[in-house]
Design a protein around this motif. Structure first.
Motif, PDB file in Angstrom:
ATOM      1  N   TYR A  41     -11.791  33.683  32.741  1.00 36.65           N
ATOM      2  CA  TYR A  41     -11.603  33.036  31.431  1.00 36.65           C
ATOM      3  C   TYR A  41     -10.925  31.671  31.532  1.00 36.65           C
ATOM      4  O   TYR A  41     -10.974  30.868  30.619  1.00 36.65           O
ATOM      5  CB  TYR A  41     -10.794  33.944  30.493  1.00 36.65           C
ATOM      6  CG  TYR A  41      -9.616  34.633  31.152  1.00 36.65           C
ATOM      7  CD1 TYR A  41      -8.429  33.948  31.412  1.00 36.65           C
ATOM      8  CD2 TYR A  41      -9.689  35.976  31.538  1.00 36.65           C
ATOM      9  CE1 TYR A  41      -7.351  34.562  32.024  1.00 36.65           C
ATOM     10  CE2 TYR A  41      -8.600  36.604  32.161  1.00 36.65           C
ATOM     11  CZ  TYR A  41      -7.439  35.893  32.403  1.00 36.65           C
ATOM     12  OH  TYR A  41      -6.384  36.506  33.009  1.00 36.65           O
ATOM     13  N   VAL A  46     -14.757  21.756  23.423  1.00 34.59           N
ATOM     14  CA  VAL A  46     -15.527  22.708  22.628  1.00 34.59           C
ATOM     15  C   VAL A  46     -14.832  22.990  21.295  1.00 34.59           C
ATOM     16  O   VAL A  46     -15.445  22.968  20.232  1.00 34.59           O
ATOM     17  CB  VAL A  46     -15.738  24.029  23.415  1.00 34.59           C
ATOM     18  CG1 VAL A  46     -16.519  25.036  22.590  1.00 34.59           C
ATOM     19  CG2 VAL A  46     -16.441  23.742  24.736  1.00 34.59           C
ATOM     20  N   ALA A  47     -13.531  23.210  21.350  1.00 36.18           N
ATOM     21  CA  ALA A  47     -12.789  23.578  20.142  1.00 36.18           C
ATOM     22  C   ALA A  47     -12.312  22.360  19.360  1.00 36.18           C
ATOM     23  O   ALA A  47     -12.045  22.452  18.161  1.00 36.18           O
ATOM     24  CB  ALA A  47     -11.589  24.441  20.525  1.00 36.18           C
ATOM     25  N   ILE A  66     -11.789  29.797  20.663  1.00 32.53           N
ATOM     26  CA  ILE A  66     -12.487  28.556  21.054  1.00 32.53           C
ATOM     27  C   ILE A  66     -13.947  28.603  20.568  1.00 32.53           C
ATOM     28  O   ILE A  66     -14.451  27.635  19.982  1.00 32.53           O
ATOM     29  CB  ILE A  66     -12.417  28.369  22.593  1.00 32.53           C
ATOM     30  CG1 ILE A  66     -10.982  28.040  23.018  1.00 32.53           C
ATOM     31  CG2 ILE A  66     -13.392  27.293  23.067  1.00 32.53           C
ATOM     32  CD1 ILE A  66     -10.721  28.089  24.516  1.00 32.53           C
ATOM     33  N   ASN A  67     -14.595  29.737  20.772  1.00 32.69           N
ATOM     34  CA  ASN A  67     -16.000  29.860  20.363  1.00 32.69           C
ATOM     35  C   ASN A  67     -16.161  29.793  18.849  1.00 32.69           C
ATOM     36  O   ASN A  67     -17.095  29.155  18.346  1.00 32.69           O
ATOM     37  CB  ASN A  67     -16.590  31.167  20.907  1.00 32.69           C
ATOM     38  CG  ASN A  67     -16.679  31.133  22.425  1.00 32.69           C
ATOM     39  OD1 ASN A  67     -16.736  30.052  23.024  1.00 32.69           O
ATOM     40  ND2 ASN A  67     -16.646  32.295  23.052  1.00 32.69           N
ATOM     41  N   GLU A  68     -15.257  30.422  18.115  1.00 36.40           N
ATOM     42  CA  GLU A  68     -15.332  30.360  16.648  1.00 36.40           C
ATOM     43  C   GLU A  68     -15.056  28.940  16.153  1.00 36.40           C
ATOM     44  O   GLU A  68     -15.688  28.474  15.206  1.00 36.40           O
ATOM     45  CB  GLU A  68     -14.339  31.344  16.006  1.00 36.40           C
ATOM     46  CG  GLU A  68     -14.711  32.814  16.175  1.00 36.40           C
ATOM     47  CD  GLU A  68     -16.093  33.176  15.622  1.00 36.40           C
ATOM     48  OE1 GLU A  68     -16.628  32.430  14.765  1.00 36.40           O
ATOM     49  OE2 GLU A  68     -16.663  34.181  16.082  1.00 36.40           O
ATOM     50  N   TYR A 105      -8.837  36.640  26.375  1.00 35.70           N
ATOM     51  CA  TYR A 105     -10.146  36.775  25.739  1.00 35.70           C
ATOM     52  C   TYR A 105     -10.075  36.472  24.244  1.00 35.70           C
ATOM     53  O   TYR A 105     -11.050  35.984  23.656  1.00 35.70           O
ATOM     54  CB  TYR A 105     -10.772  38.136  26.069  1.00 35.70           C
ATOM     55  CG  TYR A 105     -11.320  38.121  27.483  1.00 35.70           C
ATOM     56  CD1 TYR A 105     -12.362  37.242  27.821  1.00 35.70           C
ATOM     57  CD2 TYR A 105     -10.772  38.905  28.491  1.00 35.70           C
ATOM     58  CE1 TYR A 105     -12.848  37.177  29.128  1.00 35.70           C
ATOM     59  CE2 TYR A 105     -11.256  38.845  29.804  1.00 35.70           C
ATOM     60  CZ  TYR A 105     -12.291  37.976  30.106  1.00 35.70           C
ATOM     61  OH  TYR A 105     -12.765  37.889  31.399  1.00 35.70           O
ATOM     62  N   VAL A 116     -10.320  32.720  24.120  1.00 34.09           N
ATOM     63  CA  VAL A 116     -11.704  32.289  24.350  1.00 34.09           C
ATOM     64  C   VAL A 116     -12.534  32.501  23.067  1.00 34.09           C
ATOM     65  O   VAL A 116     -13.331  31.642  22.679  1.00 34.09           O
ATOM     66  CB  VAL A 116     -12.332  33.043  25.551  1.00 34.09           C
ATOM     67  CG1 VAL A 116     -13.815  32.727  25.673  1.00 34.09           C
ATOM     68  CG2 VAL A 116     -11.604  32.678  26.837  1.00 34.09           C
ATOM     69  N   GLU A 117     -12.297  33.621  22.402  1.00 32.39           N
ATOM     70  CA  GLU A 117     -13.017  33.878  21.156  1.00 32.39           C
ATOM     71  C   GLU A 117     -12.662  32.834  20.091  1.00 32.39           C
ATOM     72  O   GLU A 117     -13.537  32.334  19.374  1.00 32.39           O
ATOM     73  CB  GLU A 117     -12.685  35.291  20.648  1.00 32.39           C
ATOM     74  CG  GLU A 117     -13.669  35.807  19.617  1.00 32.39           C
ATOM     75  CD  GLU A 117     -13.281  37.192  19.105  1.00 32.39           C
ATOM     76  OE1 GLU A 117     -12.657  37.963  19.879  1.00 32.39           O
ATOM     77  OE2 GLU A 117     -13.586  37.492  17.934  1.00 32.39           O
ATOM     78  N   ASP A 166     -13.068  28.527  30.671  1.00 37.79           N
ATOM     79  CA  ASP A 166     -13.275  28.213  29.256  1.00 37.79           C
ATOM     80  C   ASP A 166     -12.021  27.589  28.656  1.00 37.79           C
ATOM     81  O   ASP A 166     -12.085  26.648  27.861  1.00 37.79           O
ATOM     82  CB  ASP A 166     -13.598  29.493  28.474  1.00 37.79           C
ATOM     83  CG  ASP A 166     -14.931  30.080  28.891  1.00 37.79           C
ATOM     84  OD1 ASP A 166     -15.843  29.283  29.174  1.00 37.79           O
ATOM     85  OD2 ASP A 166     -15.044  31.316  28.953  1.00 37.79           O
ATOM     86  N   LYS A 196     -15.744  26.247  17.697  1.00 40.32           N
ATOM     87  CA  LYS A 196     -16.944  25.452  17.983  1.00 40.32           C
ATOM     88  C   LYS A 196     -17.935  25.589  16.818  1.00 40.32           C
ATOM     89  O   LYS A 196     -18.429  24.582  16.287  1.00 40.32           O
ATOM     90  CB  LYS A 196     -17.585  25.937  19.289  1.00 40.32           C
ATOM     91  CG  LYS A 196     -18.907  25.264  19.621  1.00 40.32           C
ATOM     92  CD  LYS A 196     -19.468  25.846  20.925  1.00 40.32           C
ATOM     93  CE  LYS A 196     -20.583  25.037  21.516  1.00 40.32           C
ATOM     94  NZ  LYS A 196     -21.804  25.005  20.777  1.00 40.32           N
ATOM     95  N   LEU A 197     -18.185  26.838  16.408  1.00 45.11           N
ATOM     96  CA  LEU A 197     -19.137  27.066  15.313  1.00 45.11           C
ATOM     97  C   LEU A 197     -18.659  26.393  14.031  1.00 45.11           C
ATOM     98  O   LEU A 197     -19.453  25.802  13.285  1.00 45.11           O
ATOM     99  CB  LEU A 197     -19.329  28.576  15.094  1.00 45.11           C
ATOM    100  CG  LEU A 197     -19.990  29.325  16.263  1.00 45.11           C
ATOM    101  CD1 LEU A 197     -20.051  30.818  15.998  1.00 45.11           C
ATOM    102  CD2 LEU A 197     -21.401  28.765  16.513  1.00 45.11           C
TER     103      LEU A 197
END
Ligand code: HEC
Ligand code: HEC
Ligand code: HEC
Ligand code: HEC
Length: 417
Positions: free
Chosen positions: A82, A247-248, A343-345, A337, A340-341, A85, A347-348
Motif C-alpha cells: 500500500y 491522485v487525491a 485516496i480512491n474516493e 487500506y 488508500v480507500e 499508493d 479521486k472520484l
C-alpha cells in the motif's frame, strides 16, 4: 513525633535510603566500570576517519567493524504494498528500503534511486562524519547544493566523530538541527545528563525533520512538542505541505523515522532507559567490557540487551516483542487500506463535475491528517515496540480520520447524505 522515636525511625530509614540510592546508582551507572582504553587527547579534533581512532580504541574498533556483517536491506514494498499508493508523487514511492548497519551509509546513499536525490546534499546529513566539516566549508549553501555536487567529497560513513568528542571521548552532539531544536525548547545543551545524551546522540538522526522551505535547512519540527499531534499542529500552523498527492489532490507532510520522539515518554523511557541501554549493551571483547558498538536489532543479542533487567527468560521476551509488533502491524494495515480507500474516493470526487467543494476540502484535510498519523507509525522503526500504546493510539486516529474522509468524499458527490 517523639524525639526518640524519630531517632529510631531515622536510624532505619536513612541507611535504607542510602542503600536504595547506591543500588540505583550502581544499576544506572554500570557503564562507569567500562574500560576507557587508550591515551586521550591524541586524536585530531576534526578526525572524520574512524580508522584513525582505531589504534587508541581497538576493542571499540572491532565492535564497530562488526556492523559490516549487517547487510540485509529488504524493500518496504514487499511487506507493505500500500505504500506505493500512499506515497504517489513523492520520491519514497520509487524506492524505500529497511535500514541496515551504520557502516553501509555511503554505499547505500550512492546507490539510491535518482528520483530520491531531489533533497540534494541534505541527504548526506545523517550518513557521514564529514557532514559538520562540509557545513563549515560551505556554510548555509550546504543545504542548497545538489546531491551530485557533494557526493564525491563524502566518503566516510557514520563513525566515532558523530557521537564523541575526540579529545575527551565524552558523548557530544555534532548536528546543528538537534542542538538548535533543543535550544528553542529552552534546554541548555551543556547541561544534559549522561543518560539523556545516551539517547540524544541517536536523536541527531533517528528523528523526523523537514527542509525549511526558504533555506532548505534541515529543521526539527519540535517547537510545539515532539509527539505526532504537536508536529502536525506545527505544520498546519505554517500551512506547510511537502508535496501534493497526484491522485487525491491533497497537500501532504512526510514524517521520517521518529524513533526518538516515539520512545520518549514510553514505559521504558519513563523507567529511565536510553537508546544505548538496549541497542549498545555492555559486552565483553577479549577481557574488556565495552558498550557494544554494533547497532542492530536488540533481538540479535537479547541476553545482553534485555535480560539484565527482565528475568523471565528470552522466550518470554521474544514472544512479548512478537505480540506487540504483530498487533501494531495488523492495525497499521487496517489504517493503511482505509487511507488508500480515501485516496480512491477523493479521486472520484475530484473528477465529479458538480462536486461540493466545501465537503471535498474537508475530506482532503482529513486525508492529510490520516496519512500523517499512519505514516508516522509506518516509517518509525521497531514496529511499535518503542511505545506500543502510543503507536496504536496514532493508528486509531489515522483509521478514524480516513473513515471520515471517505464519508465526506462520498457526500461531496452526493453518494451519501
Ligand atoms: C552513534 C553514536 C556512537 C558512535 C558512532 C560511536 N560511539 Fe562510542 N559510544 C557511544 C555511546 C552511547 C557510548 C556509551 C557512553 C556512556 O554511557 O557514557 C559510547 C562509549 C564509548 C566509549 C567508552 C567506553 C564504553 O565502551 O562505554 C569509547 C572508548 C567509545 N565509545 C569509542 C568509540 C569509537 C572508537 C568509535 C568509532 C569507531 C565510536 N565510539 C563510535 C556512541 C557512539
Ligand atoms: C549520523 C546519523 C546517525 C546517528 C548519530 C545514529 N544513527 Fe542509527 N542509523 C542511521 C542511518 C542513516 C541508518 C540506516 C543505514 C543504512 O541503511 O544504510 C541507521 C540504522 C540504525 C539501525 C538499524 C540497523 C538494522 O539492522 O536495521 C539501528 C538499530 C540504529 N541505527 C540505532 C542507532 C542508535 C541506538 C543510535 C545512537 C546510539 C544511532 N543509531 C545513531 C543514522 C544514524
Ligand atoms: C527497551 C529496549 C529498547 C530501547 C530503549 C530502544 N529500542 Fe530500538 N528497538 C528495540 C526492539 C526490541 C526493536 C525491534 C527489533 C526487531 O524488530 O527485530 C527495536 C528496533 C529499532 C530499530 C530498527 C532496527 C531493525 O533492525 O529493524 C531502530 C533504528 C531503533 N530501534 C532505534 C532506537 C532508538 C534511536 C532508540 C532511542 C530513541 C531506541 N531504539 C530505544 C528495543 C529498544
Ligand atoms: C534497564 C532495564 C531494562 C532493560 C534493559 C529492558 N527493560 Fe523492558 N522494562 C523495564 C521496566 C522497568 C519496565 C516497566 C514495567 C516493569 O516494571 O516491569 C519494562 C517493561 C517491558 C515490557 C512491558 C511493557 C510494555 O511496554 O509492553 C516489555 C514487553 C519489555 N519491557 C521488553 C523488553 C525487551 C524486549 C528488552 C530488550 C530489547 C527490554 N525490555 C529491556 C526495564 C528494562
Amino acid at each position: 513525633m517523639h524525639p526518640v522515636r524519630f531517632k529510631k525511625l531515622a536510624l532505619i530509614t536513612v541507611p535504607a535510603l542510602i542503600l536504595v540510592l547506591a543500588a540505583a546508582f550502581y544499576f544506572f551507572n554500570l557503564h562507569n566500570e567500562v574500560a576507557l582504553e587508550g591515551p586521550q587527547g591524541e586524536i585530531g579534533i576534526n578526525e572524520t576517519s574512524s580508522a584513525a581512532w582505531a589504534k587508541f580504541y581497538p576493542a571499540h574498533w572491532d565492535s564497530y567493524q562488526a556492523n559490516y556483517a549487517n547487510i540485509e536491506k529488504p524493500s518496504h514494498f514487499e511487506t507493505k504494498p500500500y505504500m506505493k499508493d500512499i506515497y504517489a508523487g513523492f520520491g519514497f514511492a520509487f524506492e524505500y528500503n529497511e535500514p541496515r548497519g551504520h557502516v553501509h551509509t555511503i554505499e547505500d546513499i550512492l546507490a539510491i534511486d535518482p528520483a530520491r536525490k531531489k533533497a540534494g546534499a541534505s541527504c548526506f546529513t545523517c550518513k557521514s562524519t564529514q557532514v559538520p566539516e562540509m557545513m563549515q566549508k560551505y556554510g548555509s549553501d550546504y543545504y542548497l547544493m545538489s546531491f551530485d555536487a557533494i557526493k564525491t567529497e563524502i566518503t566516510e560513513p557514520i563513525g566515532c566523530l558523530d557521537c564523541h568528542d575526540p579529545q575527551t571521548m565524552q558523548l557530544r552532539l555534532s548536528r546543528p538541527a538537534l542542538i538548535e531544536a533543543l535550544e528553542r525548547q529552552g534546554k541548555e545543551v551543556s547541561k544534559l545528563s549522561q543518560q539523556e545524551m545516551r539517547s540524544l546522540v541517536c536523536a541527531q538522526c533517528h528523528v523526523t525533520y523537514y527542509f525549511e522551505p526558504n533555506t532548505k535547512k534541515i529543521t526539527f519540527p519540535w517547537d510545539k512538542g515532539i509527539k505526532a499531534d504537536h508536529i502536525l499542529a506545527y505544520y498546519d500552523e505554517k500551512n506547510f505541505s511537502e508535496w501534493t498527492h497526484p491522485v487525491a489532490g491533497t497537500g501532504l507532510v512526510k514524517p521520517r523515522h521518529a524513533e526518538y520522539e516515539t520512545f520518549m515518554n514510553s514505559t521504558h523511557q519513563s523507567a529511565g532507559l536510553a537508546c544505548a541501554d538496549c541497542h549498545m549493551p555492555y559486552t565483553k571483547v577479549g577481557n574488556k567490557k565495552i558498550s557494544s558498538h554494533v547497532w542492530q536489532s536488540p533481538l540479535n543479542n537479547i541476553e545482553a540487551s534485555c535480560t539484565t533487567c527482565h528475568r523471565n527468560g528470552t522466550d518470554w521476551l521474544e514472544q512479548r516483542v512478537d505480540t506487540i509488533q504483530t498487533q501494531c502491524k495488523q492495525s497499521q494495515e487496517l489504517a493503511a487500506y482505509a487511507v488508500v480507500e480515501a485516496i480512491n474516493e477523493l479521486k472520484l470526487s475530484q473528477e465529479y463535475p458538480t462536486v461540493n467543494q466545501g465537503k471535498l476540502q474537508e475530506a482532503m484535510a482529513l486525508h492529510r491528517k490520516a496519512q500523517w498519523y499512519l505514516d508516522y507509525v509506518m516509517v518509525t522503526n521497531g514496529y511499535g515496540f518503542h511505545n506500543p500504546t502510543e503507536t496504536l493510539n496514532n493508528l486509531n486516529i489515522a483509521l478514524d480520520a480516513a473513515h471520515q474522509s471517505i464519508k465526506l468524499a462520498l457526500a461531496a458527490r452526493g453518494q451519501i447524505q
